[in-house]
Design an enzyme around this catalytic site. Structure first.
Site, PDB file in Angstrom:
ATOM      1  N   GLY A   1       0.795  -1.233   0.000  1.00  0.00           N
ATOM      2  CA  GLY A   1       0.000   0.000   0.000  1.00  0.00           C
ATOM      3  C   GLY A   1       0.822   1.275   0.000  1.00  0.00           C
ATOM      4  N   SER A   2       2.044   1.225  -0.551  1.00  0.00           N
ATOM      5  CA  SER A   2       2.839   2.460  -0.565  1.00  0.00           C
ATOM      6  C   SER A   2       2.215   3.498  -1.507  1.00  0.00           C
ATOM      7  CB  SER A   2       4.299   2.192  -0.937  1.00  0.00           C
ATOM      8  OG  SER A   2       4.429   1.807  -2.280  1.00  0.00           O
ATOM      9  N   ASN A   3       1.554   3.050  -2.557  1.00  0.00           N
ATOM     10  CA  ASN A   3       0.849   4.007  -3.428  1.00  0.00           C
ATOM     11  C   ASN A   3      -0.355   4.619  -2.715  1.00  0.00           C
ATOM     12  OD1 ASN A   3       1.905   4.305  -6.320  1.00  0.00           O
ATOM     13  ND2 ASN A   3       2.107   2.100  -5.963  1.00  0.00           N
TER      14      ASN A   3
ATOM     15  N   ARG B   1      -9.833 -13.067  -1.189  1.00  0.00           N
ATOM     16  CA  ARG B   1     -10.147 -13.735  -2.470  1.00  0.00           C
ATOM     17  C   ARG B   1     -10.258 -15.250  -2.310  1.00  0.00           C
ATOM     18  NH1 ARG B   1      -5.136 -11.194  -3.800  1.00  0.00           N
ATOM     19  NH2 ARG B   1      -3.418 -12.578  -3.276  1.00  0.00           N
TER      20      ARG B   1
ATOM     21  N   ILE C   1      -8.021  -9.386 -10.712  1.00  0.00           N
ATOM     22  CA  ILE C   1      -8.573  -8.764 -11.916  1.00  0.00           C
ATOM     23  C   ILE C   1     -10.038  -8.408 -11.634  1.00  0.00           C
ATOM     24  CG2 ILE C   1      -9.066  -9.104 -14.377  1.00  0.00           C
ATOM     25  CD1 ILE C   1      -6.080  -9.276 -13.837  1.00  0.00           C
TER      26      ILE C   1
ATOM     27  N   ASN D   1      -5.863   2.431 -12.817  1.00  0.00           N
ATOM     28  CA  ASN D   1      -4.905   1.470 -12.260  1.00  0.00           C
ATOM     29  C   ASN D   1      -3.499   2.003 -12.478  1.00  0.00           C
ATOM     30  OD1 ASN D   1      -3.804  -1.089 -11.357  1.00  0.00           O
ATOM     31  ND2 ASN D   1      -3.374  -1.569 -13.500  1.00  0.00           N
TER      32      ASN D   1
ATOM     33  N   HIS E   1       0.308   0.714 -13.138  1.00  0.00           N
ATOM     34  CA  HIS E   1       1.049  -0.487 -13.539  1.00  0.00           C
ATOM     35  C   HIS E   1       2.540  -0.125 -13.622  1.00  0.00           C
ATOM     36  CE1 HIS E   1       1.643  -4.432 -15.275  1.00  0.00           C
ATOM     37  NE2 HIS E   1       2.474  -3.856 -16.129  1.00  0.00           N
TER      38      HIS E   1
ATOM     39  N   GLU F   1     -12.381  -4.209 -19.804  1.00  0.00           N
ATOM     40  CA  GLU F   1     -12.406  -5.678 -19.782  1.00  0.00           C
ATOM     41  C   GLU F   1     -11.061  -6.304 -20.168  1.00  0.00           C
ATOM     42  OE1 GLU F   1     -14.828  -3.755 -20.804  1.00  0.00           O
ATOM     43  OE2 GLU F   1     -16.574  -4.444 -19.656  1.00  0.00           O
TER      44      GLU F   1
ATOM     45  N   ASP G   1      -4.980  -4.518 -18.344  1.00  0.00           N
ATOM     46  CA  ASP G   1      -4.016  -3.447 -18.638  1.00  0.00           C
ATOM     47  C   ASP G   1      -4.239  -2.816 -20.014  1.00  0.00           C
ATOM     48  OD1 ASP G   1      -2.769  -3.886 -16.164  1.00  0.00           O
ATOM     49  OD2 ASP G   1      -1.355  -5.325 -16.999  1.00  0.00           O
TER      50      ASP G   1
HETATM   51  C1  GAR Z   1       3.185  -1.273  -7.468  1.00  0.00           C
HETATM   52  O1  GAR Z   1       4.451  -1.319  -8.052  1.00  0.00           O
HETATM   53  C2  GAR Z   1       2.107  -1.304  -8.537  1.00  0.00           C
HETATM   54  O2  GAR Z   1       2.452  -0.607  -9.696  1.00  0.00           O
HETATM   55  C3  GAR Z   1       2.009  -2.769  -8.807  1.00  0.00           C
HETATM   56  O3  GAR Z   1       2.090  -3.377  -7.542  1.00  0.00           O
HETATM   57  C4  GAR Z   1       2.904  -2.558  -6.689  1.00  0.00           C
HETATM   58  C5  GAR Z   1       2.153  -2.297  -5.413  1.00  0.00           C
HETATM   59  O4  GAR Z   1       2.935  -1.586  -4.487  1.00  0.00           O
HETATM   60  N1  GAR Z   1       0.799  -3.083  -9.500  1.00  0.00           N
HETATM   61  C6  GAR Z   1       0.706  -4.020 -10.436  1.00  0.00           C
HETATM   62  O5  GAR Z   1       1.626  -4.740 -10.752  1.00  0.00           O
HETATM   63  C7  GAR Z   1      -0.661  -4.126 -11.102  1.00  0.00           C
HETATM   64  N2  GAR Z   1      -0.580  -4.920 -12.285  1.00  0.00           N
HETATM   65  P1  GAR Z   1       2.274  -0.887  -3.230  1.00  0.00           P
HETATM   66  O6  GAR Z   1       1.325  -1.918  -2.583  1.00  0.00           O
HETATM   67  O7  GAR Z   1       3.414  -0.572  -2.322  1.00  0.00           O
HETATM   68  O8  GAR Z   1       1.531   0.348  -3.681  1.00  0.00           O
END
Ligand code: GAR
Length: 203
Positions: free
Chosen positions: A12-14, A59, A89, A104, A106, A144, A147
């Protein structure tokens, strides 16, 4: 004020980057819910630390029904869904109800190293293996096709020969933490228009 739900699966850093921007006053929106497909996601703790309501829909228990369950819980209560390291997904009705209202992040320059099975560290392993000179991150709308939705923002990061998947991941995460709040701000400022498979950003 834009009401958002943030979906997480792990650290969850984002999510933290979004919370920080809101608390600094530079992002005028409210996180109504943080939802995870795993009870163990540290992102849920981050949300609780900031008084945000959390929902865990494991899940392993909800199986194919996670997306429908999320829709039931948030329909009519949020304007935008933000996938911030959400590794399931999304499928079914939620994609229709929230058409053009799900984004999203990526960790690559889509369409490189994207699609089903490409997530988290696997993306960086593939980029390092291929020897690309640049990678980066992409914020896109969700439809759908995994990415495959319209690209809103991208940021480029150099890849060095001595990089490992982990060093590259770290460099890209720094940019993700800026790009995702920036994308939310553009949407909240109503500066994004989608037409013919492309995003147009007004000044
Ligand atoms: C991030 O790098 C994000 O871009 C990636 O998972 C990581 C989550 O980091 N997402 C994907 O790969 C989606 N296809 P976080 O939990 O520290 O935010």
């Amino acid at each position: 004020m834009l009401r958002i739900a943030v979906l997480v699966s792990g650290s969850g850093s984002n999510l933290q980057a979004i919370i920080d921007e809101i608390e600094k006053g530079s992002l005028n929106c409210e996180i109504k819910y943080v939802i995870s497909d795993s009870e163990k996601a540290y992102g849920l703790e981050r949300a609780k630390n900031h008084g945000i309501e959390t929902i865990a829909l494991d899940r392993k228990i909800y199986k194919g029904k996670v997306s429908d369950e999320i829709l039931n819980l948030i329909n009519g209560q949020v304007d935008l869904i933000v996938l911030a390291g959400y590794l399931s997904i999304l499928n079914g009705e939620i994609l229709r109800v929230f058409r053009n209202k799900i984004i999203n992040i990526h960790p690559s320059l889509i369409p490189s190293f994207s699609g089903a099975g490409m997530y988290g560290i696997k993306v960086h392993e593939a980029a390092v293996k291929k020897g690309v000179k640049y990678s980066g991150c992409t914020v896109h709308f969700v439809n759908e096709e995994v990415d495959g939705g319209e690209i809103l923002l991208q940021e480029v990061v150099p890849v060095f020969v001595e990089d490992t998947a982990e060093t590259l991941q770290k460099r890209i995460l720094v940019e993700e933490h800026k790009l995702l709040p920036k994308a939310i701000k553009l949407i909240s400022d109503k500066k994004v228009k989608i037409e013919n498979g492309k995003c147009y950003i007004s000044k």
